[in-house]
Design an enzyme around this catalytic site. Sequence first.
Site, PDB file in Angstrom:
ATOM      1  N   ASN A  21      -1.006   5.257  -5.053  1.00 52.94           N
ATOM      2  CA  ASN A  21       0.419   5.080  -5.357  1.00 52.94           C
ATOM      3  C   ASN A  21       0.917   3.631  -5.303  1.00 52.94           C
ATOM      4  OD1 ASN A  21       0.249   5.159  -2.550  1.00 52.94           O
ATOM      5  ND2 ASN A  21       2.226   6.154  -2.312  1.00 52.94           N
TER       6      ASN A  21
ATOM      7  N   GLU B 276      -3.029   5.500   7.807  1.00 53.54           N
ATOM      8  CA  GLU B 276      -1.647   5.485   7.308  1.00 53.54           C
ATOM      9  C   GLU B 276      -1.510   6.716   6.421  1.00 53.54           C
ATOM     10  OE1 GLU B 276       0.792   3.296   7.912  1.00 53.54           O
ATOM     11  OE2 GLU B 276      -0.302   1.732   8.987  1.00 53.54           O
TER      12      GLU B 276
ATOM     13  N   CYS C 151       5.011   7.423   0.343  1.00 56.71           N
ATOM     14  CA  CYS C 151       4.834   8.171   1.597  1.00 56.71           C
ATOM     15  C   CYS C 151       6.135   8.264   2.401  1.00 56.71           C
ATOM     16  CB  CYS C 151       3.736   7.533   2.429  1.00 56.71           C
ATOM     17  SG  CYS C 151       4.007   5.792   2.690  1.00 56.71           S
TER      18      CYS C 151
HETATM   19  N1  NAD Z   1       1.478   5.954   5.412  1.00 61.11           N
HETATM   20  C1  NAD Z   1       1.238   5.161   4.400  1.00 61.11           C
HETATM   21  O1  NAD Z   1       1.313   3.947   4.504  1.00 61.11           O
HETATM   22  C2  NAD Z   1       0.887   5.734   3.064  1.00 61.11           C
HETATM   23  C3  NAD Z   1       0.999   4.911   1.950  1.00 61.11           C
HETATM   24  C4  NAD Z   1       0.664   5.414   0.698  1.00 61.11           C
HETATM   25  C5  NAD Z   1       0.219   6.700   0.557  1.00 61.11           C
HETATM   26  N2  NAD Z   1       0.111   7.480   1.650  1.00 61.11           N
HETATM   27  C6  NAD Z   1      -0.316   8.871   1.499  1.00 61.11           C
HETATM   28  O2  NAD Z   1      -1.374   8.968   0.537  1.00 61.11           O
HETATM   29  C7  NAD Z   1      -1.326  10.208  -0.128  1.00 61.11           C
HETATM   30  C8  NAD Z   1      -1.391  10.011  -1.617  1.00 61.11           C
HETATM   31  O3  NAD Z   1      -2.459   9.216  -1.992  1.00 61.11           O
HETATM   32  P1  NAD Z   1      -3.833   9.812  -2.567  1.00 61.11           P
HETATM   33  O4  NAD Z   1      -3.557  11.059  -3.332  1.00 61.11           O
HETATM   34  O5  NAD Z   1      -4.531   8.701  -3.259  1.00 61.11           O
HETATM   35  O6  NAD Z   1      -4.575  10.173  -1.211  1.00 61.11           O
HETATM   36  P2  NAD Z   1      -6.046  10.731  -0.963  1.00 61.11           P
HETATM   37  O7  NAD Z   1      -6.154  11.025   0.480  1.00 61.11           O
HETATM   38  O8  NAD Z   1      -6.383  11.804  -1.918  1.00 61.11           O
HETATM   39  O9  NAD Z   1      -7.002   9.499  -1.352  1.00 61.11           O
HETATM   40  C9  NAD Z   1      -6.905   8.266  -0.707  1.00 61.11           C
HETATM   41  C10 NAD Z   1      -8.244   7.556  -0.759  1.00 61.11           C
HETATM   42  O10 NAD Z   1      -9.167   8.279   0.036  1.00 61.11           O
HETATM   43  C11 NAD Z   1     -10.374   8.482  -0.703  1.00 61.11           C
HETATM   44  N3  NAD Z   1     -11.037   9.680  -0.192  1.00 61.11           N
HETATM   45  C12 NAD Z   1     -10.888  10.965  -0.606  1.00 61.11           C
HETATM   46  N4  NAD Z   1     -11.683  11.773   0.119  1.00 61.11           N
HETATM   47  C13 NAD Z   1     -12.340  10.999   1.011  1.00 61.11           C
HETATM   48  C14 NAD Z   1     -13.288  11.241   2.051  1.00 61.11           C
HETATM   49  N5  NAD Z   1     -13.740  12.462   2.295  1.00 61.11           N
HETATM   50  N6  NAD Z   1     -13.723  10.212   2.797  1.00 61.11           N
HETATM   51  C15 NAD Z   1     -13.266   8.957   2.559  1.00 61.11           C
HETATM   52  N7  NAD Z   1     -12.380   8.647   1.579  1.00 61.11           N
HETATM   53  C16 NAD Z   1     -11.923   9.661   0.817  1.00 61.11           C
HETATM   54  C17 NAD Z   1      -9.886   8.558  -2.145  1.00 61.11           C
HETATM   55  O11 NAD Z   1     -10.948   8.366  -3.041  1.00 61.11           O
HETATM   56  C18 NAD Z   1      -8.847   7.464  -2.147  1.00 61.11           C
HETATM   57  O12 NAD Z   1      -9.471   6.203  -2.303  1.00 61.11           O
HETATM   58  C19 NAD Z   1      -0.013  10.845   0.315  1.00 61.11           C
HETATM   59  O13 NAD Z   1      -0.272  11.794   1.303  1.00 61.11           O
HETATM   60  C20 NAD Z   1       0.772   9.671   0.890  1.00 61.11           C
HETATM   61  O14 NAD Z   1       1.744   9.996   1.831  1.00 61.11           O
HETATM   62  C21 NAD Z   1       0.430   7.036   2.897  1.00 61.11           C
HETATM   63  O1  LIG Z   2       3.575   5.151  -0.052  1.00 62.34           O
HETATM   64  C1  LIG Z   2       3.790   4.640   1.025  1.00 62.34           C
HETATM   65  C2  LIG Z   2       3.860   3.175   1.137  1.00 62.34           C
HETATM   66  O2  LIG Z   2       3.580   2.769   2.432  1.00 62.34           O
HETATM   67  C3  LIG Z   2       5.149   2.689   0.662  1.00 62.34           C
HETATM   68  S1  LIG Z   2       5.183   0.999   0.614  1.00 62.34           S
HETATM   69  O3  LIG Z   2       4.319   0.471  -0.416  1.00 62.34           O
HETATM   70  O4  LIG Z   2       4.703   0.473   1.860  1.00 62.34           O
HETATM   71  O5  LIG Z   2       6.578   0.625   0.392  1.00 62.34           O
END
Ligand code: NAD
Ligand SMILES: O=C[C@H](O)CS(=O)(=O)O
Length: 480
Positions: free
Chosen positions: A155, A251, A285
């Site tokens: 994202n 995160e 997120c």
């Molecule tokens: N807290 C934060 O800062 C933050 C920021 C952005 C996104 N997010 C969260 O991320 C999610 C959306 O992103 P997404 O769909 O790309 O997430 P995802 O968990 O599907 O994938 C994230 C990464 O993890 C990898 N991955 C998948 N399975 C794995 C495994 N078994 N072992 C190691 N790596 C693996 C993916 O290939 C990708 O690079 C949402 O839940 C969002 O809230 C959190």
């Molecule tokens: O998607 C979650 C991210 O942490 C938002 S931000 O890029 O840090 O603003």
Amino acid sequence: MIKIGSIIDGQERIEDNRETTAVHNPFDNEKVAELKLATEKDLEDAVTISFEKFHSEMKAMPAHERADILRKTADLLVEKTEDFATIISKEAGKPIKYSRGEVGRSIQVLRFASELAKNITGEVLPMDAAIGGEHRMGLVKREPLGVVGAITPFNFPLNLSLHKLAPALAAGNTVVFKPAEKTPISAHMLVELFQEAGLPNGVINLLIGTGEEVGSPLVTHDKVHKISFTGSLPVGKKIRETAGFKKVTLELGSNSPNLLFEDANIDYATTELVKGAFAFSGQVCISAQRIYVHREIYDEFLESYSKKTEALQIGDPISEETDIGPMINEEEAKRAKQWIDDAVDKGAVVAVGGERNGPILSPTIMTDVDKNMKIIAQEVFAPIVSVIPFNTEEEVIQYSNDSIYGLQAGVFTKDINRALRVADRLEMGGVWINEISTYRQDNHPYGGVKQSGVGREGVKYAIEDMTEMKFIGIKIDQNN
Ligand SMILES: NC(=O)c1ccc[n+]([C@@H]2O[C@H](COP(=O)([O-])OP(=O)(O)OC[C@H]3O[C@@H](n4cnc5c(N)ncnc54)[C@H](O)[C@@H]3O)[C@@H](O)[C@H]2O)c1
Ligand SMILES: O=C[C@H](O)CS(=O)(=O)O
């Protein structure tokens, strides 16, 4: 047609006989890039080279040189802002104005890291504070960890990658970087940018591949000292279980609440909360997912909020006018639409939106919701927000904390005593007062409590998590 592969020790691995997949623009399905996927051997090579380069390159590189490389990378990114923004819009379907915003923040992250690289300090301990500790001196130094495994989501493919790469380099680590397979093009461009800025080959090694094939073995590899992961809760849980003795930063997700008391500035709050809930189709997120509004102002809020939401422009992410583009793919839009339908079946009302057209879900406001519905209890990660009335401060604190998540919240009130009282009681990693939950600056500590994560980012705090303390004691008078 862009063709990209893993970059290991400065060389791209892009041979024709590799397994291939593609990135398609989520808006029009245009093929944006062909990906040549990493193999098990590539992973092994990437970790081995990162390990060697930690000892041969990074341990010998002075802080001023690390700072220079980070600053030069920032300068190059300024020049290439439009290239990066365009590719983010194409690979992720993010409206171009938000992609430009992401590049702007990424430049700042690099500059913060450049400044901080020269300021990683330790302390001198008063050893005589302990009985019998006289005639001794104690030093606490911060040392890099070694190899950092950076795994990032789709994202914010540039900025959230830099939240790992920039502090890792500032602290003197090497990195194996596994970006999201849905959005690896900007990540690939970023590694090339670091090379152009003078980063020696092999200090960052990029792996293009899936989570299962590449992410998972990176997490369990015993030459990797830390995993810094941003992504979903299920994957975060798996990483926590399999990372062994490595340090881990997670995160993860959220269902962020925003609380509006009866004295809130409604016009300001509704304008900000439109961005807060619908920027990048809610795939953020800390997106505003639950809006709790004091019953006295509920009707006025909902009317103003609905009008401003209905005015959003849906369209091609590359167009300047677009506020709402596609979700990352059609499956995600279908999943989100099902969550709306499920809530409606249980008694919720669609106040605005709720329509799906391929990968696009129109910005949706729900009312009459219940805490057990998926759109409240789980992370919705879609352009869906619920507006919920409350009567008392006590009640809204309880509603807000009734969640497995705790990342960021927004509180809107003119009463500073109440604001601070409420902020103290919210179970969150961060609370903004008179600002939306979705707002983040890249220099404050950022991360979650409960199942929103472990550890903190924000460049200074990520550097702390990417270094280890070493204590050195000296007996300065051997006659005593
Ligand atoms: N807290 C934060 O800062 C933050 C920021 C952005 C996104 N997010 C969260 O991320 C999610 C959306 O992103 P997404 O769909 O790309 O997430 P995802 O968990 O599907 O994938 C994230 C990464 O993890 C990898 N991955 C998948 N399975 C794995 C495994 N078994 N072992 C190691 N790596 C693996 C993916 O290939 C990708 O690079 C949402 O839940 C969002 O809230 C959190
Ligand atoms: O998607 C979650 C991210 O942490 C938002 S931000 O890029 O840090 O603003």
